[in-house]
Design a protein around this motif. Structure first.
Motif, PDB file in Angstrom:
ATOM      1  N   ILE A  38       0.826  -1.201   0.000  1.00  0.00           N
ATOM      2  CA  ILE A  38       0.000   0.000   0.000  1.00  0.00           C
ATOM      3  C   ILE A  38       0.865   1.257   0.000  1.00  0.00           C
ATOM      4  N   ARG A  39       1.941   1.261   0.804  1.00  0.00           N
ATOM      5  CA  ARG A  39       2.843   2.415   0.810  1.00  0.00           C
ATOM      6  C   ARG A  39       3.456   2.634  -0.573  1.00  0.00           C
ATOM      7  N   PHE A  40       3.790   1.531  -1.221  1.00  0.00           N
ATOM      8  CA  PHE A  40       4.356   1.618  -2.558  1.00  0.00           C
ATOM      9  C   PHE A  40       3.322   2.190  -3.532  1.00  0.00           C
ATOM     10  N   ALA A  41       2.078   1.698  -3.418  1.00  0.00           N
ATOM     11  CA  ALA A  41       1.010   2.197  -4.281  1.00  0.00           C
ATOM     12  C   ALA A  41       0.746   3.680  -4.023  1.00  0.00           C
ATOM     13  N   ASP A  42       0.744   4.087  -2.754  1.00  0.00           N
ATOM     14  CA  ASP A  42       0.535   5.501  -2.429  1.00  0.00           C
ATOM     15  C   ASP A  42       1.636   6.369  -3.037  1.00  0.00           C
ATOM     16  N   SER A  43       2.848   5.866  -3.023  1.00  0.00           N
ATOM     17  CA  SER A  43       3.977   6.619  -3.590  1.00  0.00           C
ATOM     18  C   SER A  43       3.829   6.758  -5.101  1.00  0.00           C
ATOM     19  N   ILE A  44       3.431   5.673  -5.764  1.00  0.00           N
ATOM     20  CA  ILE A  44       3.242   5.721  -7.219  1.00  0.00           C
ATOM     21  C   ILE A  44       2.102   6.665  -7.571  1.00  0.00           C
ATOM     22  N   ALA A  45       0.987   6.565  -6.816  1.00  0.00           N
ATOM     23  CA  ALA A  45      -0.176   7.415  -7.094  1.00  0.00           C
ATOM     24  C   ALA A  45       0.164   8.885  -6.920  1.00  0.00           C
ATOM     25  N   ALA A  46       0.944   9.187  -5.887  1.00  0.00           N
ATOM     26  CA  ALA A  46       1.344  10.577  -5.669  1.00  0.00           C
ATOM     27  C   ALA A  46       2.164  11.093  -6.847  1.00  0.00           C
TER      28      ALA A  46
END
Length: 548
Positions: free
Chosen positions: A178-186
């Motif tokens: 999820i942290r990785f996904a949040d970073s990509i989305a940002a």
């Protein structure tokens, strides 16, 4: 192997002599047969007399004198012995005849490339899990050390006869996804990643690629999993480039999807190994030596990292592996006791699990250390290191220290083409021998043919003897390196072989050497040395160049 018959002859004679003094009874521990630090103390030395003194109730030197007589009788027929001396408190020092060395050299040459040890009589089916880095970024040099070590360890274990598989555990479940996904989305939105996210330049590139694919940043789990999928492609390519191939890529998500986590939890509960406290599910690891019990399911219903790890190691055992070896990071010391406890709680033998804790690796240039953090992006990737110093140097400098020793990888040293660079020094010895054999023409590569047919009348040079003895140590060194899980010993051995060869080449003319059979004998020694260096470097995953 044929190549160790000469050592086996000495060990057999020593064992037979010791048994004769004890009316056939075996001595435990077995008497040593070592190379003394000073050649003036003999070619080989044994502590047999000191081990026998107690059972025989005699003075060790008196026992040594009796042992000398037995050894002289047993080695007389083969003509292997020059003399035996008794020294110190009762050491038996063997001085061997040139004929023993010439037979030893002939056996090395006849063995060809098969210079390693005989297979173990107790082979195991072993799974070595290594690297297993979170797939949320490129593989950095820390993961590179794990890769080099794990791969070399597998090569050693296979060399002594074990059935070994390599496995990479993919952490594709849990909060880091999820942290990785949040970073990509940002990054897709043109924003900075969250404070606990991943800030490397690679995340920007990944976000651009996913945006081009039409990925929906609102679908966080799908976004994170696709990002991990793409990162794994890069990680695989980097590892293959580094000479590391995995037999299995094991997904953490698959453990949950197949119900293996629930099955492991049910088995632990049925065995009475779990309990509930403060709305959490706990594992009674203190029953098996851990310093405290461990949470499996948090009070919010979320599993801990340990939960999947318990199921994963149970899966390994269910697949029929007799020994599980994990290569772990420097921050995993506390992990070992809890996994052993979990394996015991599941009813298996915890001694089947081994954890090797890898110390850190630092990149040093100009006397300064580079800092590494996958999240911040301030790190040196393994690809960058390979681009700079090459695969061979990278693997050597990752391997030449024991696992519990921090490595400071000096880029200036690794780049240098000089004798100060240890991998260059060893590879240059191999290339120099290849050049000698090429210059010798057909006789060079055919040095093995008829090596024992013409016995040189010229006495062997001390440097020839030293090199032959070193080559004969290879099988034992491989066995010991595998037993101790210590590839760095092969680095040290390779360096010693190269040093002994350079001394031999300095002291002894090879091509055009005077004396009947001397050139052929020395070409044979060159050939055996070349094969030994190549074999040792192959165990490290390092090339043996023919030209440099």
């Amino acid at each position: 192997m044929i190549a160790i018959d000469s050592i086996a002859e000495l060990r057999g004679a020593l064992d037979g002599a010791a048994r004769a003094l004890r009316d056939g009874e075996r001595t435990e521990p077995a008497p040593s047969l070592d190379r003394p630090p000073n050649p003036e103390l003999g070619d080989y030395s044994s502590n047999a007399a000191m081990l026998l003194a107690g059972p025989l109730n005699e003075n060790p030197r008196a026992v040594a004198e009796r042992l000398r007589g037995e050894l002289e009788r047993r080695l007389a027929e083969s003509g292997s012995l020059d003399r035996i001396e008794v020294a110190g408190p009762g050491f038996v020092n063997l001085f061997l005849a040139d004929s023993w060395y010439r037979r030893a050299l002939a056996s090395l040459v006849v063995a060809g490339d098969e210079l390693g040890p005989d297979p173990t009589g107790t082979p195991e089916r072993i799974l070595v899990e290594f690297v297993s880095a979170n797939p949320t970024g490129p593989l950095h040099v820390g993961g590179g050390r794990h890769a080099a070590y794990g791969d070399a360890l597998v090569r050693l274990l296979e060399a002594v006869g074990h059935d070994v598989e390599r496995e990479f555990y993919v952490n594709d479940a849990g909060s880091q996804v999820i942290r990785f996904a949040d970073s990509i989305a940002a990054r897709m939105a043109g924003d900075e990643p969250p404070e606990d996210g991943y800030g490397g330049e690679y995340v920007i590139e990944l976000a651009e690629r996913l945006a081009a694919e039409g990925a929906d940043p609102a679908q966080r789990e799908a976004l994170g999993l696709r990002g991990i999928e793409l990162m794994l492609v890069e990680v695989r390519e980097t590892l293959e480039r580094f000479g590391v191939h995995f037999d299995n890529w094991f997904s953490e998500r698959d453990l949950y999807r197949r119900g293996e986590v629930d099955a492991a939890l049910a088995q632990l509960e049925e065995a009475g190994r779990t309990y509930r406290s403060e709305d959490a599910l706990w594992l009674r690891t203190t029953d098996f030596g851990d310093d405290k019990d461990r949470v499996l399911i948090r009070s919010n219903g979320e599993p801990t990292y340990l939960t999947a790890d318990v199921a994963y190691h149970w899966d390994k055992l269910q697949r029929g592996f007799e020994r599980l070896i994990d290569v772990l990071g420097a921050d995993h010391h506390g992990y070992v006791a809890r996994i052993r406890a979990a394996i015991a709680a599941l009813g298996a033998d915890p001694s089947r699990f081994e954890a090797l804790i890898m110390a850190l690796v630092h990149i040093v240039e100009g006397g300064e250390r580079a800092q590494m953090s996958k999240r911040s992006g301030d790190f040196v990737s393994l690809d960058e290191l390979i681009d700079d110093i090459g695969v061979d140097a990278a693997r050597w400098f990752m391997l030449w220290r024991s696992v519990d020793t921090t490595v400071d990888l000096d880029l200036d040293l690794a780049r240098s083409q000089s004798n100060e660079n240890p991998v260059y020094y060893v590879q240059y010895a191999h290339a120099r021998i290849a050049s000698i054999l090429r210059k010798a023409g057909p006789a060079g590569e055919e040095a093995a043919i008829g090596l024992g047919d013409e016995v040189p009348t010229t006495a062997l040079d001390p440097s020839e003897k030293a090199l032959i003895k070193r080559l004969l140590e290879f099988p034992d060194e491989v066995r010991e390196s595998a037993r101790r899980r210590a590839p760095h010993r092969i680095c040290a051995y390779s360096t010693a072989v190269a040093a002994d060869f350079h001394s031999f080449y300095r002291d002894c003319q090879v091509i055009g050497a005077e004396g009947e059979g001397v050139e052929r004998s020395r070409l044979g020694l060159c050939l055996a040395t070349k094969r030994t260096i190549a074999g040792a470097l192959a165990l490290l995953g390092i090339s043996a160049p023919e030209r440099m």
